[in-house]
Motif scaffolding. Structure first.
Motif, mmCIF file in Angstrom:
data_model
loop_
_atom_site.group_PDB
_atom_site.id
_atom_site.type_symbol
_atom_site.label_atom_id
_atom_site.label_comp_id
_atom_site.label_asym_id
_atom_site.label_seq_id
_atom_site.Cartn_x
_atom_site.Cartn_y
_atom_site.Cartn_z
ATOM 1 N N MET A 140 -10.512 -11.670 -6.273
ATOM 2 C CA MET A 140 -9.358 -12.526 -6.051
ATOM 3 C C MET A 140 -9.348 -12.952 -4.590
ATOM 4 S SD MET A 140 -5.519 -11.692 -7.132
ATOM 5 C CE MET A 140 -4.842 -13.078 -7.944
ATOM 6 N N ASN A 141 -9.005 -14.206 -4.329
ATOM 7 C CA ASN A 141 -9.022 -14.756 -2.986
ATOM 8 C C ASN A 141 -7.593 -14.782 -2.434
ATOM 9 O OD1 ASN A 141 -9.752 -15.971 -0.661
ATOM 10 N ND2 ASN A 141 -10.326 -17.922 -1.573
ATOM 11 N N ASP A 142 -7.205 -13.729 -1.723
ATOM 12 C CA ASP A 142 -5.855 -13.629 -1.165
ATOM 13 C C ASP A 142 -5.825 -14.221 0.233
ATOM 14 O OD1 ASP A 142 -4.879 -12.364 -3.397
ATOM 15 O OD2 ASP A 142 -5.260 -10.352 -2.613
ATOM 16 N N GLU A 143 -4.702 -14.864 0.571
ATOM 17 C CA GLU A 143 -4.541 -15.387 1.915
ATOM 18 C C GLU A 143 -3.998 -14.284 2.817
ATOM 19 O OE1 GLU A 143 -1.470 -18.394 2.491
ATOM 20 O OE2 GLU A 143 -0.525 -17.707 0.653
#
Length: 106
Positions: A1-4
């Motif tokens: 998952m690409n979390d900021e």
């Protein structure tokens, strides 16, 4: 998952939130809330956002008074200060323009 990153998320969230001190007016009366201009003589309740909830501030007599309460007239500048409206270029404002967006002269 690409979390900021959390700091980017917090800055984005802060931009969406209301600022404390923001005000709004609601019509006091019976029936559903409708557009304010439909009943200009009805009294209004002025609310102020404190950062968590809308707090009642005052009541006013009509729509015109509510508009004044929401955006008060700015006080005039002191007489010893000069008012500036933009950059001064030293050119005559009525002189013909020479920008690229202008048509060339024949």
């Amino acid at each position: 998952m690409n979390d900021e990153p959390l700091d980017q998320w917090a800055a984005r969230r802060q931009g969406r939130l209301r600022n404390p001190g923001e005000r709004k007016a609601i019509t006091l009366g019976t029936g559903p809330q409708r557009a304010a201009h439909l009943n200009p003589d009805a009294p209004r309740l002025i609310l102020e956002w404190d950062g968590f909830a809308w707090q009642p501030l005052t009541t006013v007599d009509n729509y015109a008074a509510a508009c004044q309460a929401l955006s008060p007239i700015a006080e005039p500048a002191p007489a010893d200060q000069t008012e500036t409206t933009g950059p001064l270029t030293g050119q005559n404002p009525l002189a013909p323009a020479t920008g690229r967006h202008r048509k060339p002269r024949p």
